[in-house]
Design a protein around this motif. Sequence first.
Motif, mmCIF file in Angstrom:
data_model
loop_
_atom_site.group_PDB
_atom_site.id
_atom_site.type_symbol
_atom_site.label_atom_id
_atom_site.label_comp_id
_atom_site.label_asym_id
_atom_site.label_seq_id
_atom_site.Cartn_x
_atom_site.Cartn_y
_atom_site.Cartn_z
ATOM 1 N N UNK A 129 8.427 -100.624 -27.193
ATOM 2 C CA UNK A 129 8.883 -101.372 -25.889
ATOM 3 C C UNK A 129 8.040 -100.808 -24.772
ATOM 4 N N UNK A 130 7.703 -99.374 -24.878
ATOM 5 C CA UNK A 130 6.893 -98.770 -23.737
ATOM 6 C C UNK A 130 5.513 -99.126 -23.626
ATOM 7 N N UNK A 131 4.999 -99.554 -24.793
ATOM 8 C CA UNK A 131 3.797 -100.236 -24.883
ATOM 9 C C UNK A 131 3.625 -101.593 -24.270
ATOM 10 N N UNK A 132 4.480 -102.361 -24.552
ATOM 11 C CA UNK A 132 4.542 -103.715 -23.929
ATOM 12 C C UNK A 132 4.870 -103.727 -22.672
ATOM 13 N N UNK A 133 5.939 -102.900 -22.011
ATOM 14 C CA UNK A 133 5.944 -102.825 -20.519
ATOM 15 C C UNK A 133 4.566 -102.391 -19.697
ATOM 16 N N UNK A 134 4.061 -101.520 -20.190
ATOM 17 C CA UNK A 134 2.910 -100.911 -19.595
ATOM 18 C C UNK A 134 1.691 -101.839 -19.676
ATOM 19 N N UNK A 135 1.561 -102.641 -20.684
ATOM 20 C CA UNK A 135 0.580 -103.909 -20.839
ATOM 21 C C UNK A 135 0.872 -104.970 -19.746
ATOM 22 N N UNK A 136 2.169 -105.125 -19.711
ATOM 23 C CA UNK A 136 2.695 -106.113 -18.603
ATOM 24 C C UNK A 136 2.497 -105.749 -17.177
ATOM 25 N N UNK A 137 2.815 -104.518 -16.886
ATOM 26 C CA UNK A 137 2.523 -104.088 -15.777
ATOM 27 C C UNK A 137 1.213 -104.372 -15.237
ATOM 28 N N UNK A 138 0.162 -103.776 -16.029
ATOM 29 C CA UNK A 138 -1.291 -104.034 -15.809
ATOM 30 C C UNK A 138 -1.670 -105.732 -15.612
ATOM 31 N N UNK A 139 -1.117 -106.529 -16.306
ATOM 32 C CA UNK A 139 -1.364 -107.941 -16.231
ATOM 33 C C UNK A 139 -0.762 -108.441 -14.778
ATOM 34 N N UNK A 140 0.478 -107.886 -14.527
ATOM 35 C CA UNK A 140 1.103 -108.169 -13.328
ATOM 36 C C UNK A 140 0.214 -107.990 -12.008
ATOM 37 N N UNK A 141 -0.328 -106.711 -12.122
ATOM 38 C CA UNK A 141 -1.375 -106.351 -10.976
ATOM 39 C C UNK A 141 -2.283 -107.138 -10.813
ATOM 40 N N UNK A 142 -2.905 -107.847 -12.082
ATOM 41 C CA UNK A 142 -4.174 -108.635 -11.807
ATOM 42 C C UNK A 142 -3.781 -110.080 -11.558
ATOM 43 N N UNK A 147 0.688 -113.962 -20.176
ATOM 44 C CA UNK A 147 2.106 -113.643 -20.407
ATOM 45 C C UNK A 147 2.759 -113.140 -21.578
ATOM 46 N N UNK A 148 1.587 -113.039 -22.841
ATOM 47 C CA UNK A 148 2.177 -112.589 -23.760
ATOM 48 C C UNK A 148 2.846 -113.922 -24.953
ATOM 49 N N UNK A 149 2.714 -115.001 -23.959
ATOM 50 C CA UNK A 149 3.199 -116.095 -24.833
ATOM 51 C C UNK A 149 2.187 -116.610 -26.127
ATOM 52 N N UNK A 150 2.913 -117.003 -27.169
ATOM 53 C CA UNK A 150 1.928 -117.193 -28.362
ATOM 54 C C UNK A 150 1.493 -118.659 -28.239
ATOM 55 N N UNK A 151 0.147 -118.686 -28.238
ATOM 56 C CA UNK A 151 -0.573 -120.054 -28.185
ATOM 57 C C UNK A 151 -0.930 -120.364 -29.622
ATOM 58 N N UNK A 152 -1.037 -119.571 -30.522
ATOM 59 C CA UNK A 152 -1.404 -120.154 -31.835
ATOM 60 C C UNK A 152 -1.285 -118.602 -32.775
ATOM 61 N N UNK A 153 -0.829 -118.987 -33.995
ATOM 62 C CA UNK A 153 -0.905 -117.991 -34.986
ATOM 63 C C UNK A 153 -1.342 -118.587 -36.223
ATOM 64 N N UNK A 154 -1.989 -117.587 -37.235
ATOM 65 C CA UNK A 154 -2.253 -118.098 -38.377
ATOM 66 C C UNK A 154 -0.901 -118.014 -39.364
#
Length: 304
Positions: free
Chosen positions: A180-193, A127-134
């Motif tokens: 923003x457009x890139x983020x929504x397009x990616x989220x749409x793809x994930x929602x379909x899966x 869901x694009x949540x941050x699980x870790x970062x350096x």
Amino acid sequence: MPANTELADFLRNRRARIKPDDVGVRSFGARRVPGLRREELAQLAGVSPTYYTRLEQGQSGNASEAVLDAVARALALDEDERAHLHDLARPRPARRRRPSRPDMARKGTRQLIDALGPVPAVVLGRRNEVLAWNALGHVLLAGHHDRDAPDRPADRPNLTRMLFLDPHTRDLYRHWDEEAARAVASLRLMAGRSADDRELAELIGELSMKSPEFGALWSRHPVRDCTTGTKHFRHPEVGVLDLQFEALHLPDEPGRRVLMYSAEPGSPAEAALLLLGRLSLAGGRADGSTTPPAGPGHRLTRTL
């Protein structure tokens, strides 16, 4: 949103963008809506109008790959859109859900991104949540969040939520509309899966309610698997820098990926990134002091 509603929305949206003249369809009479009619699309795809109507209404869950591919060709879908159509028309069976446990990045993955040193890296969930970062990934994307925030599921940062609802993150991107457009397009793809992902549905609902810009983009049903490209930053500590990004999917952890950023060798962006790396290690500022600058959004370690 139920998968069959998503399918209807997607197919209607893609039918509307095709001009009859462009595909050799003669138009008779006034059109109440733009684009192709259902029966015209069915003819182009080589299926009966009744069958296509049932497909668009989500009443044909056993559509063959050949039929879906024919519809995709008739709609001139690209590779990502074609995959999205298959996901929506033939959703995966709902999984029996066990009591959910907080999603955490593996120890080995954390060690990997920490070892990258001068490369900003972030581990993202489905869901694009941050699980870790350096350290460098943290100060590049969200220095106003606490460094340990990804370890606390209750207030874990989410890059898409931050993009639309956090003014500091909005200011970070010079071309916010593109991001923003890139983020929504990616989220749409994930929602379909992941049609049965309750938390993903809640995120989409929250953003739709709180951000008119997200709602407008979501209604267009964009679909894109954004795994590489360029992001244009305006960082409060080091200024303007353009970085290439790569999203590497973890094969044994569906939906998880490692997002990494790099600069062209010898470019001003590389110099800015190296400076930011030194600041992340020293806890200092670009002007040489160690006290964070005044004002929200400019501190490297303030908890939001």
